[in-house]
Structures are given as structure tokens and as C-alpha cells.
Design an enzyme around this catalytic site. Sequence first.
Site, PDB file in Angstrom:
ATOM      1  N   GLU A  96       0.851  -1.191   0.000  1.00  0.00           N
ATOM      2  CA  GLU A  96       0.000   0.000   0.000  1.00  0.00           C
ATOM      3  C   GLU A  96       0.894   1.252   0.000  1.00  0.00           C
ATOM      4  O   GLU A  96       2.003   1.232   0.527  1.00  0.00           O
ATOM      5  CB  GLU A  96      -0.894  -0.092   1.260  1.00  0.00           C
ATOM      6  CG  GLU A  96      -1.849   1.009   1.531  1.00  0.00           C
ATOM      7  CD  GLU A  96      -2.877   1.292   0.451  1.00  0.00           C
ATOM      8  OE1 GLU A  96      -2.455   1.620  -0.660  1.00  0.00           O
ATOM      9  OE2 GLU A  96      -4.083   1.267   0.755  1.00  0.00           O
ATOM     10  N   ASP A 100      -3.679   5.581   6.424  1.00  0.00           N
ATOM     11  CA  ASP A 100      -4.144   6.781   7.126  1.00  0.00           C
ATOM     12  C   ASP A 100      -5.101   6.342   8.236  1.00  0.00           C
ATOM     13  O   ASP A 100      -4.674   6.003   9.336  1.00  0.00           O
ATOM     14  CB  ASP A 100      -4.806   7.698   6.096  1.00  0.00           C
ATOM     15  CG  ASP A 100      -5.225   9.048   6.658  1.00  0.00           C
ATOM     16  OD1 ASP A 100      -4.769   9.416   7.752  1.00  0.00           O
ATOM     17  OD2 ASP A 100      -6.026   9.748   5.988  1.00  0.00           O
ATOM     18  N   ARG A 162       0.496  12.191  -9.436  1.00  0.00           N
ATOM     19  CA  ARG A 162       1.060  10.850  -9.222  1.00  0.00           C
ATOM     20  C   ARG A 162       2.460  10.722  -9.810  1.00  0.00           C
ATOM     21  O   ARG A 162       3.276   9.930  -9.346  1.00  0.00           O
ATOM     22  CB  ARG A 162       0.179   9.775  -9.875  1.00  0.00           C
ATOM     23  CG  ARG A 162      -1.185   9.604  -9.242  1.00  0.00           C
ATOM     24  CD  ARG A 162      -1.828   8.323  -9.782  1.00  0.00           C
ATOM     25  NE  ARG A 162      -3.268   8.284  -9.566  1.00  0.00           N
ATOM     26  CZ  ARG A 162      -3.856   7.860  -8.446  1.00  0.00           C
ATOM     27  NH1 ARG A 162      -3.130   7.469  -7.427  1.00  0.00           N
ATOM     28  NH2 ARG A 162      -5.171   7.847  -8.337  1.00  0.00           N
TER      29      ARG A 162
HETATM   30  P1  5GP Z   1      -7.216   4.904   4.814  1.00  0.00           P
HETATM   31  O1  5GP Z   1      -8.302   3.934   4.462  1.00  0.00           O
HETATM   32  O2  5GP Z   1      -6.085   4.265   5.591  1.00  0.00           O
HETATM   33  O3  5GP Z   1      -7.753   6.118   5.509  1.00  0.00           O
HETATM   34  O4  5GP Z   1      -6.634   5.488   3.501  1.00  0.00           O
HETATM   35  C1  5GP Z   1      -6.279   4.669   2.501  1.00  0.00           C
HETATM   36  C2  5GP Z   1      -6.036   5.352   1.193  1.00  0.00           C
HETATM   37  O5  5GP Z   1      -6.317   6.745   1.210  1.00  0.00           O
HETATM   38  C3  5GP Z   1      -4.581   5.250   0.849  1.00  0.00           C
HETATM   39  O6  5GP Z   1      -4.306   4.037   0.258  1.00  0.00           O
HETATM   40  C4  5GP Z   1      -4.396   6.395  -0.080  1.00  0.00           C
HETATM   41  O7  5GP Z   1      -4.729   5.981  -1.379  1.00  0.00           O
HETATM   42  C5  5GP Z   1      -5.378   7.432   0.454  1.00  0.00           C
HETATM   43  N1  5GP Z   1      -4.642   8.398   1.301  1.00  0.00           N
HETATM   44  C6  5GP Z   1      -4.524   8.429   2.648  1.00  0.00           C
HETATM   45  N2  5GP Z   1      -3.744   9.452   3.047  1.00  0.00           N
HETATM   46  C7  5GP Z   1      -3.356  10.078   1.920  1.00  0.00           C
HETATM   47  C8  5GP Z   1      -2.515  11.201   1.648  1.00  0.00           C
HETATM   48  O8  5GP Z   1      -1.930  11.856   2.514  1.00  0.00           O
HETATM   49  N3  5GP Z   1      -2.358  11.527   0.327  1.00  0.00           N
HETATM   50  C9  5GP Z   1      -2.959  10.841  -0.687  1.00  0.00           C
HETATM   51  N4  5GP Z   1      -2.730  11.260  -1.929  1.00  0.00           N
HETATM   52  N5  5GP Z   1      -3.750   9.775  -0.475  1.00  0.00           N
HETATM   53  C10 5GP Z   1      -3.936   9.399   0.810  1.00  0.00           C
HETATM   54 MG    MG Z   2      -6.177   8.799  -4.086  1.00  0.00          MG
HETATM   55 MG    MG Z   3      -3.630   3.489  -1.547  1.00  0.00          MG
END
Ligand code: 5GP
Ligand code: MG
Ligand code: MG
Length: 172
Positions: A96, A100, A162
Amino acid sequence: MPEFIPVLTRERIEELVVGVAGKICDDYKGRDLVLVGVLKGAFIFLSDLCRHMTIPVQIDFVEASSYGAETSSSGNIKLNKDIELDIEGKNVLIVEDIVDTGLTLSYLVEHIKGFGAKTVKICALIDKRERRETDILVDYACCVVNAGFLVGYGLDYAENYRELPGIFHLKF
Ligand code: 5GP
Ligand code: MG
Ligand code: MG
């Protein structure tokens, strides 16, 4: 216009990727390993990571989304693309870009276990702990960042940025 504050240079990312690839290879030596990349964000990380591996691996992808054009997780994970390999009885490492809240990975770990994988572990380029909502453990984290919305090296904001070789904090 948002501000781009440098967080990781392309050279620093390379060092981190080499380091984590070494650890993974030590741990999985002599065992099978399937890398499952989480699209789209992990496509660059996985492609760099696998080229530093010194053990044979198989590669597959899932695509999960929850974000849309927002900068925080909705918690509603949508699986847009599933794995294609038969992973029953295999060791799986989910690759991954960034963890977050952990909601995406909690969902994916259970999903992958459902196919009968022998072990399921997690490798993330960035472990962002500030907003963690689950007790998910990142087995291999290259870098811990506390806050901020990051872009570059596969990470997007509304599908942009990206392609940047380094990682930046996007400040609105
Ligand atoms: P989660 O489910 O852990 O909150 O987030 C998962 C997905 O959210 C990550 O795989 C990523 O694609 C996106 N994400 C989380 N934090 C960030 C960030 O700081 N920047 C970006 N571009 N995507 C994030
Ligand atoms: Mg994204
Ligand atoms: Mg991701």
C-alpha cells in the site's frame, strides 16, 4: 494555488525502498510470496520494491477506493478490481502507498484472508498515524509521517501529481 512542501526526495525514497525490500527478503527467504499492490496509489512503490527483491515473488493487484476527490477517508471502501491469482495457502504481502485511518487495509486484510491465504501482512511506504481509526498493524513501514496530505510517487490529489518522483505535503 496549493503549496508543495518537500517531504521525501526521490533519493530518500530509493534508500527506504531498498531497506524494506531487504527486510522482506530476509523474512520470506525459502517461502512463497505474493505481492498484492493496492491500485492506483501503490503502482510506483510496488514496481520499485519488486525490482529490489532477491527472492522470487508473484504479483497481483486490487483496486480499492474511498476517497474520490476528498482528502479524508469516507470509510466506504469500494473494491473496483479484485485479485486474479489463486492465493489459497500462500503468503500474501499487501503493498500500500499510505495508511491513514486504516479502514482500507482492515477491509482488504479480511478480504484477502477470505481467499484462504496462509499469512497476510502489510507493507506501506508511509504510515500516517494521526487519523488512525483501526488497530491495524503495518508490518513493514518505510516511513512514519504524522500529518498532512501527501502527493507524488503514485499518490494523487483528484488524480493529479502521481507522476512526481518525490513526495510532497500539499498545503491548501
Ligand atoms: P485509509 O483507508 O487508511 O484512511 O486510507 C487509505 C487510502 O487513502 C490510501 O491508500 C491512499 O490511497 C489514500 N490516502 C490516505 N492518506 C493520503 C494522503 O496523505 N495523500 C494521498 N494522496 N492519499 C492518501
Ligand atoms: Mg487517491
Ligand atoms: Mg492506496
